[in-house]
Write an enzyme that holds these catalytic residues in place. Sequence first.
Site, short mmCIF file in Angstrom:
data_model
loop_
_atom_site.label_atom_id
_atom_site.label_comp_id
_atom_site.label_asym_id
_atom_site.label_seq_id
_atom_site.Cartn_x
_atom_site.Cartn_y
_atom_site.Cartn_z
N LYS A 115 0.86 -1.19 0.00
CA LYS A 115 0.00 0.00 0.00
C LYS A 115 0.89 1.24 0.00
O LYS A 115 1.64 1.48 0.95
CB LYS A 115 -0.91 0.00 1.22
CG LYS A 115 -1.89 1.17 1.26
CD LYS A 115 -2.79 1.06 2.48
CE LYS A 115 -3.76 2.22 2.57
NZ LYS A 115 -4.63 2.12 3.77
N LYS A 173 -2.12 -1.60 -3.84
CA LYS A 173 -2.97 -0.41 -3.81
C LYS A 173 -2.08 0.82 -3.88
O LYS A 173 -1.13 0.93 -3.10
CB LYS A 173 -3.79 -0.41 -2.52
CG LYS A 173 -4.70 0.80 -2.35
CD LYS A 173 -5.41 0.76 -0.99
CE LYS A 173 -6.32 1.97 -0.84
NZ LYS A 173 -6.98 2.00 0.49
#
Length: 334
Positions: A203, A256
């Site tokens: 992330k 992400k």
Amino acid sequence: MVFPTTRLRRLRKTAALRNMVRETVLTVNDLIMPIFVTHGTNIKEEISSMPGVYHFSLDRLDEEINEIVQVGIQAIVLFGVPASKDAVGSSAFDTNGIVQQATRQIKAAHPELLVIADTCLCQYTDHGHCGMIHVHEVNGCEIGEIDNDESLEYLVRTAVSQAEAGADIIAPSNMMDGFVHAIRAGLDEAGYSDVPIMSYSVKYASAFYGPFRDAAHSAPQFGDRKTYQMDPANVREAVREAEEDVLEGADMLMVKPAMAYMDVIRVIKDQFDLPLVAYNVSGEYSMVKAASKLGWIDERAIVTELLLGLKRAGTDMIITYHAKDAARWLSDRS
């Protein structure tokens, strides 16, 4: 063989031929729809920076869930917007927290729908960070720092609370070191050894999250998240992050954001054999919506190509705010 013996265009001549030799296929089973739930009554409030995405109170939630089920989507991810916040994010692990209530309601009406619980603290803390803050003084100025290890305790409590409410999958998005190990141990000890962990393994500290922070009311009240989310310049570090989660017991990995990180998706897919999720995040969604509204792009064509590209890059599942539209388009062969 070379031209003219070989003519690559032969296999592109008709739609039927193109369908038969297509290498990558996008189906409704690949799609996961995010949902924002909040306290109150009769709330279906559009998020201004995310056209077509809404906050739902529990009394309006069923209409959204029914629509999602009707178009064939089999999984959702729940984000809560609590009524109150505090320093430790206690609403995140409250038995009657908004995500816990929503999960019980959804599973009662649609037990076959997979409920994925986002496991983080940023929406629930009054400081907007994903862990516990310790404040100390440096040269007369108060500095807040994230306490990684103390944060794990509260993340475990949140995960167990979500599993108790009926969540099918726990999806920790906090990027604390050791979070998968801690949550796996906590779930197992509480009797939820069969509940899988979909880890936000890779992330990035991305500018693409802006609209989500409006939606979840989760913008940090000071500083940023660069000390725990990844530097967008790094890819080898992504492999180390994913490897740590694999060793700690993750069942699925995630990258992400998605669009600017397809190279990372491919690297992670090639390195590890766990199912891989891509999160097509709010800023990516909002850019498409804005350009479509101005008539600059064909939204259906662009979204379909984008999601197909994520599958081609190596994703097995895609969390996307386009999920309902994409599901309808996939069922429409015209």
